[in-house]
Design a protein around this motif. Structure first.
Motif, PDB file in Angstrom:
ATOM      1  N   GLN A 106       0.825  -1.201   0.000  1.00  0.00           N
ATOM      2  CA  GLN A 106       0.000   0.000   0.000  1.00  0.00           C
ATOM      3  C   GLN A 106       0.861   1.254   0.000  1.00  0.00           C
ATOM      4  OE1 GLN A 106      -2.296  -0.748   3.519  1.00  0.00           O
ATOM      5  NE2 GLN A 106      -3.916  -1.849   2.410  1.00  0.00           N
ATOM      6  N   ARG A 107       1.890   1.272   0.815  1.00  0.00           N
ATOM      7  CA  ARG A 107       2.773   2.440   0.883  1.00  0.00           C
ATOM      8  C   ARG A 107       3.473   2.679  -0.453  1.00  0.00           C
ATOM      9  NH1 ARG A 107       5.194   0.810   6.640  1.00  0.00           N
ATOM     10  NH2 ARG A 107       3.653   1.857   7.935  1.00  0.00           N
ATOM     11  N   ILE A 108       3.976   1.623  -1.046  1.00  0.00           N
ATOM     12  CA  ILE A 108       4.678   1.755  -2.326  1.00  0.00           C
ATOM     13  C   ILE A 108       3.728   2.278  -3.399  1.00  0.00           C
ATOM     14  CG2 ILE A 108       5.826   0.473  -4.177  1.00  0.00           C
ATOM     15  CD1 ILE A 108       6.953  -1.373  -1.938  1.00  0.00           C
ATOM     16  N   GLU A 109       2.514   1.764  -3.410  1.00  0.00           N
ATOM     17  CA  GLU A 109       1.534   2.200  -4.410  1.00  0.00           C
ATOM     18  C   GLU A 109       1.115   3.652  -4.200  1.00  0.00           C
ATOM     19  OE1 GLU A 109      -1.751  -0.498  -4.830  1.00  0.00           O
ATOM     20  OE2 GLU A 109      -0.484  -2.055  -5.707  1.00  0.00           O
ATOM     21  N   ARG A 110       1.233   4.153  -2.983  1.00  0.00           N
ATOM     22  CA  ARG A 110       0.899   5.544  -2.710  1.00  0.00           C
ATOM     23  C   ARG A 110       2.061   6.493  -2.978  1.00  0.00           C
ATOM     24  NH1 ARG A 110      -0.448   5.574   2.763  1.00  0.00           N
ATOM     25  NH2 ARG A 110      -1.192   3.472   2.872  1.00  0.00           N
ATOM     26  N   GLY A 111       3.211   5.932  -3.383  1.00  0.00           N
ATOM     27  CA  GLY A 111       4.317   6.803  -3.762  1.00  0.00           C
ATOM     28  C   GLY A 111       5.489   6.827  -2.812  1.00  0.00           C
ATOM     29  N   HIS A 112       5.438   6.047  -1.729  1.00  0.00           N
ATOM     30  CA  HIS A 112       6.579   5.984  -0.827  1.00  0.00           C
ATOM     31  C   HIS A 112       7.702   5.201  -1.499  1.00  0.00           C
ATOM     32  CE1 HIS A 112       4.597   7.316   3.038  1.00  0.00           C
ATOM     33  NE2 HIS A 112       3.614   7.320   2.153  1.00  0.00           N
ATOM     34  N   LYS A 113       8.917   5.632  -1.264  1.00  0.00           N
ATOM     35  CA  LYS A 113      10.065   4.988  -1.897  1.00  0.00           C
ATOM     36  C   LYS A 113      10.355   3.654  -1.201  1.00  0.00           C
ATOM     37  CE  LYS A 113      14.720   5.864  -3.442  1.00  0.00           C
ATOM     38  NZ  LYS A 113      15.809   6.834  -3.541  1.00  0.00           N
ATOM     39  N   PRO A 114      10.363   2.561  -1.951  1.00  0.00           N
ATOM     40  CA  PRO A 114      10.632   1.249  -1.345  1.00  0.00           C
ATOM     41  C   PRO A 114      12.118   1.035  -1.106  1.00  0.00           C
ATOM     42  CG  PRO A 114      10.237   1.007  -3.682  1.00  0.00           C
ATOM     43  CD  PRO A 114      10.016   2.458  -3.358  1.00  0.00           C
ATOM     44  N   GLY A 115      12.424   0.149  -0.170  1.00  0.00           N
ATOM     45  CA  GLY A 115      13.803  -0.227   0.081  1.00  0.00           C
ATOM     46  C   GLY A 115      14.303  -1.189  -0.996  1.00  0.00           C
ATOM     47  N   LEU A 116      15.599  -1.439  -0.968  1.00  0.00           N
ATOM     48  CA  LEU A 116      16.209  -2.287  -1.982  1.00  0.00           C
ATOM     49  C   LEU A 116      15.652  -3.707  -1.939  1.00  0.00           C
ATOM     50  CD1 LEU A 116      18.261  -2.577  -4.236  1.00  0.00           C
ATOM     51  CD2 LEU A 116      19.998  -3.056  -2.512  1.00  0.00           C
ATOM     52  N   GLU A 117      15.472  -4.258  -0.754  1.00  0.00           N
ATOM     53  CA  GLU A 117      14.941  -5.626  -0.645  1.00  0.00           C
ATOM     54  C   GLU A 117      13.514  -5.711  -1.175  1.00  0.00           C
ATOM     55  OE1 GLU A 117      16.652  -8.397   0.116  1.00  0.00           O
ATOM     56  OE2 GLU A 117      18.377  -7.039   0.159  1.00  0.00           O
ATOM     57  N   SER A 118      12.719  -4.689  -0.914  1.00  0.00           N
ATOM     58  CA  SER A 118      11.351  -4.668  -1.444  1.00  0.00           C
ATOM     59  C   SER A 118      11.375  -4.596  -2.966  1.00  0.00           C
ATOM     60  CB  SER A 118      10.578  -3.473  -0.889  1.00  0.00           C
ATOM     61  OG  SER A 118      10.436  -3.573   0.507  1.00  0.00           O
ATOM     62  N   LEU A 119      12.265  -3.761  -3.502  1.00  0.00           N
ATOM     63  CA  LEU A 119      12.403  -3.663  -4.957  1.00  0.00           C
ATOM     64  C   LEU A 119      12.814  -4.991  -5.568  1.00  0.00           C
ATOM     65  CD1 LEU A 119      14.140  -0.201  -5.449  1.00  0.00           C
ATOM     66  CD2 LEU A 119      11.872  -0.858  -6.238  1.00  0.00           C
ATOM     67  N   LYS A 120      13.747  -5.672  -4.919  1.00  0.00           N
ATOM     68  CA  LYS A 120      14.188  -6.977  -5.425  1.00  0.00           C
ATOM     69  C   LYS A 120      13.030  -7.968  -5.463  1.00  0.00           C
ATOM     70  CE  LYS A 120      19.003  -6.817  -3.842  1.00  0.00           C
ATOM     71  NZ  LYS A 120      19.972  -7.409  -2.895  1.00  0.00           N
ATOM     72  N   SER A 121      12.248  -7.991  -4.398  1.00  0.00           N
ATOM     73  CA  SER A 121      11.113  -8.913  -4.328  1.00  0.00           C
ATOM     74  C   SER A 121      10.080  -8.606  -5.402  1.00  0.00           C
ATOM     75  CB  SER A 121      10.442  -8.829  -2.955  1.00  0.00           C
ATOM     76  OG  SER A 121      11.326  -9.228  -1.936  1.00  0.00           O
ATOM     77  N   LEU A 122       9.770  -7.337  -5.564  1.00  0.00           N
ATOM     78  CA  LEU A 122       8.773  -6.953  -6.562  1.00  0.00           C
ATOM     79  C   LEU A 122       9.271  -7.213  -7.980  1.00  0.00           C
ATOM     80  CD1 LEU A 122       7.492  -3.661  -4.933  1.00  0.00           C
ATOM     81  CD2 LEU A 122       6.226  -5.803  -5.163  1.00  0.00           C
ATOM     82  N   ALA A 123      10.537  -6.903  -8.237  1.00  0.00           N
ATOM     83  CA  ALA A 123      11.100  -7.145  -9.571  1.00  0.00           C
ATOM     84  C   ALA A 123      11.052  -8.629  -9.908  1.00  0.00           C
ATOM     85  CB  ALA A 123      12.526  -6.615  -9.647  1.00  0.00           C
ATOM     86  N   ALA A 124      11.335  -9.476  -8.929  1.00  0.00           N
ATOM     87  CA  ALA A 124      11.299 -10.917  -9.161  1.00  0.00           C
ATOM     88  C   ALA A 124       9.878 -11.384  -9.457  1.00  0.00           C
ATOM     89  CB  ALA A 124      11.856 -11.651  -7.947  1.00  0.00           C
TER      90      ALA A 124
END
Length: 94
Positions: free
Chosen positions: A29-47
């Motif tokens: 929810q936070r990421i979708e609202r525009g909060h900057k995600p951490g590197l681990e979150s980005l890795k998980s989402l990219a995968a």
């Protein structure tokens, strides 16, 4: 594409994306609202979305930059500067 657009394109709910990525629903929810995600979150989402992490990172950076008005960005910058000042002041006093 932003995270919400990618999620909707796959036909997933926020709960499903959270389960697939190993992140919490609140983080999604936070990421979708525009909060900057951490590197681990980005890795998980990219995968999960099977895209390159750099593409996802560029998109979330652009989204975070455009989600605030110029006044909000100025206030945020000033608050961060004050926080840095007080942090250094506290270290000096201690």
């Amino acid at each position: 594409m932003n995270v919400k657009a990618l999620r909707v394109q796959k036909g997933w709910s926020q709960d499903q994306l959270a389960q697939f990525s190993g992140l919490s629903v609140r983080t999604i929810q936070r990421i979708e609202r525009g909060h900057k995600p951490g590197l681990e979150s980005l890795k998980s989402l990219a995968a999960v979305f099977d895209i390159d992490i750099s593409d996802l990172q560029k998109e979330t950076d652009m989204q975070a930059d455009t989600s605030m008005s110029p006044e909000e960005r100025a206030i945020t910058k000033r608050v961060r500067a004050l926080g840095g000042f007080y942090s250094h002041l506290t270290r000096y006093v201690v």
